[in-house]
Design an enzyme around this catalytic site. Structure first.
Site, PDB file in Angstrom:
ATOM      1  N   ASP A   1       4.448 120.979  84.568  1.00  0.00           N
ATOM      2  CA  ASP A   1       4.859 122.305  84.096  1.00  0.00           C
ATOM      3  C   ASP A   1       5.662 122.113  82.808  1.00  0.00           C
ATOM      4  OD1 ASP A   1       5.167 125.208  85.934  1.00  0.00           O
ATOM      5  OD2 ASP A   1       6.148 125.052  83.977  1.00  0.00           O
ATOM      6  N   ASN A   2       5.523 123.019  81.868  1.00  0.00           N
ATOM      7  CA  ASN A   2       6.350 122.948  80.646  1.00  0.00           C
ATOM      8  C   ASN A   2       7.521 123.933  80.704  1.00  0.00           C
ATOM      9  OD1 ASN A   2       5.042 125.346  80.290  1.00  0.00           O
ATOM     10  ND2 ASN A   2       4.502 125.015  78.137  1.00  0.00           N
TER      11      ASN A   2
ATOM     12  N   ASN B   1      -2.539 129.749  74.583  1.00  0.00           N
ATOM     13  CA  ASN B   1      -2.071 128.969  75.732  1.00  0.00           C
ATOM     14  C   ASN B   1      -3.147 128.891  76.811  1.00  0.00           C
ATOM     15  OD1 ASN B   1       0.247 127.657  77.164  1.00  0.00           O
ATOM     16  ND2 ASN B   1      -0.061 129.371  78.593  1.00  0.00           N
TER      17      ASN B   1
ATOM     18  N   THR C   1      -8.422 136.096  88.338  1.00  0.00           N
ATOM     19  CA  THR C   1      -7.901 137.387  88.770  1.00  0.00           C
ATOM     20  C   THR C   1      -9.027 138.346  89.121  1.00  0.00           C
ATOM     21  OG1 THR C   1      -6.881 139.426  87.928  1.00  0.00           O
ATOM     22  CG2 THR C   1      -7.706 137.921  86.292  1.00  0.00           C
TER      23      THR C   1
ATOM     24  N   SER D   1      -6.768 143.811  79.675  1.00  0.00           N
ATOM     25  CA  SER D   1      -5.646 143.371  78.837  1.00  0.00           C
ATOM     26  C   SER D   1      -6.023 142.025  78.238  1.00  0.00           C
ATOM     27  CB  SER D   1      -4.366 143.203  79.673  1.00  0.00           C
ATOM     28  OG  SER D   1      -4.478 142.058  80.497  1.00  0.00           O
TER      29      SER D   1
ATOM     30  N   TYR E   1      -4.391 139.326  78.641  1.00  0.00           N
ATOM     31  CA  TYR E   1      -4.280 138.380  79.770  1.00  0.00           C
ATOM     32  C   TYR E   1      -5.566 138.329  80.594  1.00  0.00           C
ATOM     33  CZ  TYR E   1      -3.625 137.208  84.661  1.00  0.00           C
ATOM     34  OH  TYR E   1      -3.815 136.713  85.923  1.00  0.00           O
ATOM     35  N   HIS E   2      -6.038 139.492  81.019  1.00  0.00           N
ATOM     36  CA  HIS E   2      -7.246 139.494  81.841  1.00  0.00           C
ATOM     37  C   HIS E   2      -8.428 138.917  81.072  1.00  0.00           C
ATOM     38  CE1 HIS E   2      -4.898 142.609  84.115  1.00  0.00           C
ATOM     39  NE2 HIS E   2      -5.375 141.903  85.113  1.00  0.00           N
TER      40      HIS E   2
ATOM     41  N   LYS F   1      -8.856 135.242  81.324  1.00  0.00           N
ATOM     42  CA  LYS F   1      -9.470 134.788  82.582  1.00  0.00           C
ATOM     43  C   LYS F   1     -10.994 134.933  82.515  1.00  0.00           C
ATOM     44  CE  LYS F   1      -5.560 133.923  84.712  1.00  0.00           C
ATOM     45  NZ  LYS F   1      -5.171 132.676  85.379  1.00  0.00           N
TER      46      LYS F   1
ATOM     47  N   VAL G   1      -0.204 139.369  93.759  1.00  0.00           N
ATOM     48  CA  VAL G   1       0.556 138.663  94.786  1.00  0.00           C
ATOM     49  C   VAL G   1       1.884 139.390  95.022  1.00  0.00           C
ATOM     50  CG1 VAL G   1       1.543 136.448  95.471  1.00  0.00           C
ATOM     51  CG2 VAL G   1      -0.514 136.513  94.027  1.00  0.00           C
TER      52      VAL G   1
ATOM     53  N   THR H   1       8.885 154.117  90.366  1.00  0.00           N
ATOM     54  CA  THR H   1       8.135 154.700  89.247  1.00  0.00           C
ATOM     55  C   THR H   1       6.670 154.304  89.319  1.00  0.00           C
ATOM     56  OG1 THR H   1       8.946 152.873  87.919  1.00  0.00           O
ATOM     57  CG2 THR H   1      10.023 154.986  87.603  1.00  0.00           C
TER      58      THR H   1
ATOM     59  N   TYR I   1       2.878 154.755  87.722  1.00  0.00           N
ATOM     60  CA  TYR I   1       2.264 155.041  86.425  1.00  0.00           C
ATOM     61  C   TYR I   1       1.200 156.117  86.593  1.00  0.00           C
ATOM     62  CZ  TYR I   1       4.462 150.645  84.878  1.00  0.00           C
ATOM     63  OH  TYR I   1       5.358 149.637  84.577  1.00  0.00           O
TER      64      TYR I   1
ATOM     65  N   ARG J   1      -0.234 151.589  80.204  1.00  0.00           N
ATOM     66  CA  ARG J   1      -1.493 150.840  80.105  1.00  0.00           C
ATOM     67  C   ARG J   1      -2.651 151.753  79.767  1.00  0.00           C
ATOM     68  NH1 ARG J   1      -1.422 146.258  84.751  1.00  0.00           N
ATOM     69  NH2 ARG J   1       0.830 145.896  84.779  1.00  0.00           N
TER      70      ARG J   1
ATOM     71  N   GLU K   1      -5.953 152.438  81.098  1.00  0.00           N
ATOM     72  CA  GLU K   1      -6.755 152.148  82.290  1.00  0.00           C
ATOM     73  C   GLU K   1      -7.157 153.465  82.931  1.00  0.00           C
ATOM     74  OE1 GLU K   1      -4.129 149.923  84.920  1.00  0.00           O
ATOM     75  OE2 GLU K   1      -2.884 151.679  85.332  1.00  0.00           O
TER      76      GLU K   1
HETATM   77  N1  LIG Z   1       1.241 136.455  90.421  1.00  0.00           N
HETATM   78  C1  LIG Z   1       0.149 137.171  90.622  1.00  0.00           C
HETATM   79  O1  LIG Z   1       0.184 138.311  91.102  1.00  0.00           O
HETATM   80  C2  LIG Z   1      -1.181 136.612  90.277  1.00  0.00           C
HETATM   81  C3  LIG Z   1      -2.329 137.356  90.581  1.00  0.00           C
HETATM   82  C4  LIG Z   1      -3.582 136.851  90.242  1.00  0.00           C
HETATM   83  C5  LIG Z   1      -3.666 135.620  89.619  1.00  0.00           C
HETATM   84  N2  LIG Z   1      -2.553 134.911  89.320  1.00  0.00           N
HETATM   85  C6  LIG Z   1      -2.721 133.636  88.604  1.00  0.00           C
HETATM   86  O2  LIG Z   1      -2.054 132.589  89.274  1.00  0.00           O
HETATM   87  C7  LIG Z   1      -1.515 131.663  88.313  1.00  0.00           C
HETATM   88  C8  LIG Z   1      -0.043 131.480  88.584  1.00  0.00           C
HETATM   89  O3  LIG Z   1       0.611 132.744  88.495  1.00  0.00           O
HETATM   90  P1  LIG Z   1       2.161 132.872  88.754  1.00  0.00           P
HETATM   91  O4  LIG Z   1       2.391 134.242  89.239  1.00  0.00           O
HETATM   92  O5  LIG Z   1       2.623 131.717  89.556  1.00  0.00           O
HETATM   93  O6  LIG Z   1       2.709 132.778  87.253  1.00  0.00           O
HETATM   94  P2  LIG Z   1       4.037 132.050  86.724  1.00  0.00           P
HETATM   95  O7  LIG Z   1       4.193 132.446  85.300  1.00  0.00           O
HETATM   96  O8  LIG Z   1       5.173 132.271  87.641  1.00  0.00           O
HETATM   97  O9  LIG Z   1       3.613 130.512  86.808  1.00  0.00           O
HETATM   98  C9  LIG Z   1       2.842 129.862  85.840  1.00  0.00           C
HETATM   99  C10 LIG Z   1       3.471 128.491  85.621  1.00  0.00           C
HETATM  100  O10 LIG Z   1       2.701 127.767  84.668  1.00  0.00           O
HETATM  101  C11 LIG Z   1       3.563 127.219  83.696  1.00  0.00           C
HETATM  102  N3  LIG Z   1       2.775 127.113  82.443  1.00  0.00           N
HETATM  103  C12 LIG Z   1       2.237 128.124  81.709  1.00  0.00           C
HETATM  104  N4  LIG Z   1       1.608 127.622  80.630  1.00  0.00           N
HETATM  105  C13 LIG Z   1       1.754 126.268  80.691  1.00  0.00           C
HETATM  106  C14 LIG Z   1       1.325 125.214  79.850  1.00  0.00           C
HETATM  107  N5  LIG Z   1       0.627 125.434  78.736  1.00  0.00           N
HETATM  108  N6  LIG Z   1       1.616 123.943  80.205  1.00  0.00           N
HETATM  109  C15 LIG Z   1       2.327 123.684  81.349  1.00  0.00           C
HETATM  110  N7  LIG Z   1       2.753 124.655  82.173  1.00  0.00           N
HETATM  111  C16 LIG Z   1       2.475 125.943  81.839  1.00  0.00           C
HETATM  112  C17 LIG Z   1       4.736 128.165  83.605  1.00  0.00           C
HETATM  113  O11 LIG Z   1       5.909 127.527  83.123  1.00  0.00           O
HETATM  114  C18 LIG Z   1       4.887 128.610  85.048  1.00  0.00           C
HETATM  115  O12 LIG Z   1       5.770 127.777  85.765  1.00  0.00           O
HETATM  116  C19 LIG Z   1      -1.771 132.269  86.949  1.00  0.00           C
HETATM  117  O13 LIG Z   1      -2.876 131.637  86.354  1.00  0.00           O
HETATM  118  C20 LIG Z   1      -2.071 133.704  87.250  1.00  0.00           C
HETATM  119  O14 LIG Z   1      -2.936 134.257  86.300  1.00  0.00           O
HETATM  120  C21 LIG Z   1      -1.313 135.373  89.639  1.00  0.00           C
END
Ligand SMILES: NC(=O)c1ccc[n+]([C@@H]2O[C@H](COP(=O)([O-])OP(=O)(O)OC[C@H]3O[C@@H](n4cnc5c(N)ncnc54)[C@H](O)[C@@H]3O)[C@@H](O)[C@H]2O)c1
Ligand SMILES: NC(=O)c1ccc[n+]([C@@H]2O[C@H](COP(=O)([O-])OP(=O)(O)OC[C@H]3O[C@@H](n4cnc5c(N)ncnc54)[C@H](O)[C@@H]3O)[C@@H](O)[C@H]2O)c1
Lengths: 404, 404
Positions: free
Chosen positions: B42-43, B130, B156, B194, B196-197, B200, B226, B268, B270, B337, B339
């Site tokens: 993790d970074n 990223n 997602t 978005s 973000y989406h 994916k 989640v 709230t 949307y 948003r 949507e």
């Molecule tokens: N949380 C949700 O509701 C949800 C729903 C659907 C999908 N997801 C997917 O699950 C995955 C994790 O989600 P999350 O909720 O834990 O998010 P989060 O942001 O809490 O965790 C992501 C982690 O990855 C690390 N990271 C990001 N870019 C990095 C890089 N370039 N190098 C090293 N580390 C990096 C971040 O520091 C963070 O700790 C994501 O890909 C997200 O799209 C999450």
């Protein structure tokens, strides 16, 4: 005659990203010739890749400074040039757009060779990073500017995939029946055959999103393989000459064959040569882009997609045409690519035809002209560069190198 | 009971990219708990984004060093941690994979908030750069290593789009009839809402390509939203506590409602709250990933896609559940948003169910637990952060800010 040229209904300001390249340079001259105000942006990365690959354009292309000085002499027109990286220097791109308020941006500035994109991790990573960030930066900068700028992007026929099309490939979108009998019109399913082709698929998704979210006006041109070298505009002075790539990474198949013929080597066909591909002449590339700029989608319209192609051929048939013309042999070598050995391909190009496009076809006259170019500069050719040096995966690399 | 946990058929070495995050941390602990050898990369970019947004996890999460020391104390198990950026430090990723020869890599390391990805040009560009480069680096590094590593990626439900699904959304692929009556099975059409989406969706194309070209084994988990905070493993010691995001950028809808309830503010919604979304509890995220690792696709199989969801709800129904539970009000605000105001959503999750997955549903018991978490740490909450601060485009921003 005018060769199908037309006078634009209004003078437009057009930024050409990648205007030093094989398609970008003749297109910039054409747009300038027909009266648009043209600005070129390029980071000269294509010339830098020649250093990496230890080869060079067959034709002695001039520096951008020299090119633009000569164009000014022959046409009286000024084309400003900005040296920067559209994938990295977002702020410069954004400022240029905000300051110049262009009507259109033509986006050629991508790494465009499929074999180069498969050469190794460095080239795969560079192609993804350069192409995705470049396209995204452009869209993001236009949104930030708040201006209504028409984006004209060069995509590829390869987004559709090179399996057998099983019918004429429509322009971008396809009618499908979903489960439950629901009718729908969706983006044609994507099936890229290389990292390069994949980036053009990623671009497509970026366009769909930015059109829907920000109502950007976007035309995506799914272009066939471009052949030829010069156009009426690059022929106005030898110092305006276009680049001609013949190496296995950047040389497109027809230009490679013409080079082999000029050198008296057998034409090397990959596998059976049963691959069917779509082709277009470089002069038509420029003219189609002129037509695309003249006919932007309306604000709110979905992304406009044109198939920018003149005709389709099997690779072995092309080889035969050149062999007949030049008297050289045809030889099969193992295919460095992972692709279907044989495929059918039928492609619609109705939209451009309806706008008046009359394609130049692979007639003997033009082929002879290109043969003369290849012949004229053949002492600049390093024939070793024509044989494959990028392989789609390790297994294929072993097969291809065992062969030698 | 074991809460649906299972003992893996074999101990595997698993690298968890993004193992400091909301899903990654409890998943890493779970995989370690059931006997796998876990390595975290993790970074800490998620923690850095908290600095940018001037907010923080509601729960007092500990540093990675502290987290791993405590896990060692309570479980006896060691989890090595590597700090680097998977999108930028390709060589470190490649070396780690070559040295550790993992059986699987679970890839969470992406910027994952839709609102953050729409905040402005910096965040749009960061999210693209990223996410696309991170995923591509992983695939490229595995190819370069020549190892047979199973990739498990978190995607997602949003790749399918949030229009009305018009039938149950199958897992990744869809049967269509093409013109001429040809039957085909294609990747479900993508309709990201978005930036973000969209990343994916781009990931999906990368997976399709690398599976076909290099026969990588890939599982893509199309996960719902989640909710929840803790799991049986993060509850073993308070210093193992998971993060809880409640701000408008990172807080998912249910967690935001629970926070507003704890603070005695109206929930709230949307617009009409007619948006239907899919949900899954954080504990099930971890368990599903365990199942995905246990059941990799065979070499040569197409990309395996699971819909990782427990149930679907309309946002206004969720609000009502929480309002009933806590006695607070529900209020509508303009939607930041772009949507559909209302949509239907039916989703198949047959594949996980066939592997023994029994989803935790939004029962009052668990909701109460999360309410207690929100309540316990409510003095750490900055309630201003719950209101929207990212808008999908300028017009929407004006509508939303006029409103105030
Ligand atoms: N949380 C949700 O509701 C949800 C729903 C659907 C999908 N997801 C997917 O699950 C995955 C994790 O989600 P999350 O909720 O834990 O998010 P989060 O942001 O809490 O965790 C992501 C982690 O990855 C690390 N990271 C990001 N870019 C990095 C890089 N370039 N190098 C090293 N580390 C990096 C971040 O520091 C963070 O700790 C994501 O890909 C997200 O799209 C999450
Ligand atoms: N040549 C063909 O057969 C063909 C076929 C179909 C589509 N296309 C597409 O047309 C476009 C142009 O192709 P071409 O044959 O002229 O390629 P080219 O490599 O000759 O030209 C591309 C130009 O863009 C520049 N460039 C690349 N990345 C840049 C960046 N980040 N910032 C600034 N400049 C950058 C290069 O220096 C080069 O001058 C490409 O997008 C290509 O995919 C070409």
């Amino acid at each position: 005659g005018t060769n199908g040229m037309f006078t634009p209904s209004e003078k437009k300001k057009v930024i050409v990203l990648g205007g030093d390249g094989f398609c970008g340079w003749p297109t910039a001259l054409y747009l300038s010739e027909i009266g648009h105000d043209v600005i070129i942006v390029d980071n000269l990365s294509r010339r830098a890749i020649d250093l990496e690959l230890e080869c060079d354009s067959l034709t002695p292309i001039q520096s951008m400074g020299e090119r633009l000085k000569v164009w000014k002499q022959v046409s009286g027109k000024e084309i400003p040039f900005h040296f920067f990286d559209v994938a990295k220097s977002y702020e410069l791109l954004r400022e240029l757009i905000a300051r110049e308020k262009p009507d259109a941006v033509v986006h050629f500035a991508e790494q465009r060779a499929a074999p180069y994109s498969m050469k190794g991790p460095y080239q795969k990573k560079y192609t993804i990073d350069n192409n995705v960030n470049g396209t995204h930066n452009l869209l993001c900068a236009i949104v930030e500017s708040g201006l209504d700028v028409h984006v004209v992007h060069l995509g590829t026929m390869g987004v559709y995939g090179y399996g057998t099309s099983g019918g004429e490939i429509p322009e971008g979108y396809i009618d499908v029946t979903l489960p439950g009998g629901r009718e729908s019109n969706i983006l044609h399913p994507m099936s890229p055959g290389s990292v390069y082709h994949m980036t053009k698929c990623l671009d497509q998704l970026l366009f769909q999103f930015y059109q829907r979210n920000d109502e950007l006006r976007i035309t995506d041109l799914h272009q066939g393989i471009v052949w030829g070298t010069n156009t009426p505009w690059t022929k106005k002075d030898e110092r305006l000459i276009n680049r001609f790539d013949y190496d296995s990474d950047y040389g497109t198949v027809l230009n490679r064959f013409l080079m082999q013929a000029a050198m008296g080597y057998p034409l090397t066909v990959y596998g059976t040569g049963g691959q069917t591909r779509a082709f277009i002449h470089i002069e038509d590339t420029a003219k189609c882009i002129g037509l695309a700029i003249e006919n932007p989608p309306k604000s709110g319209d979905r992304v406009e997609i044109f198939n920018q192609i003149a005709e389709t051929h099997r690779v072995r048939d092309l080889a035969k045409i050149i062999a007949d013309l030049t008297g050289c042999e045809v030889k099969s070598v193992n295919n460095p690519r992972k692709e279907a050995a044989e495929n059918e391909l039928e492609v619609s190009n109705k939209k451009f035809r309806s706008l008046g496009y009359e394609p130049i076809s692979l007639g003997t006259g033009l082929l002879e002209e290109v043969t003369q170019v290849a012949d004229k500069y053949k002492d600049r050719c390093d024939v070793d560069k024509i044989m494959p040096s990028s392989f789609w995966n390790k297994k294929i690399e072993e097969q291809c190198t065992d062969d030698v």
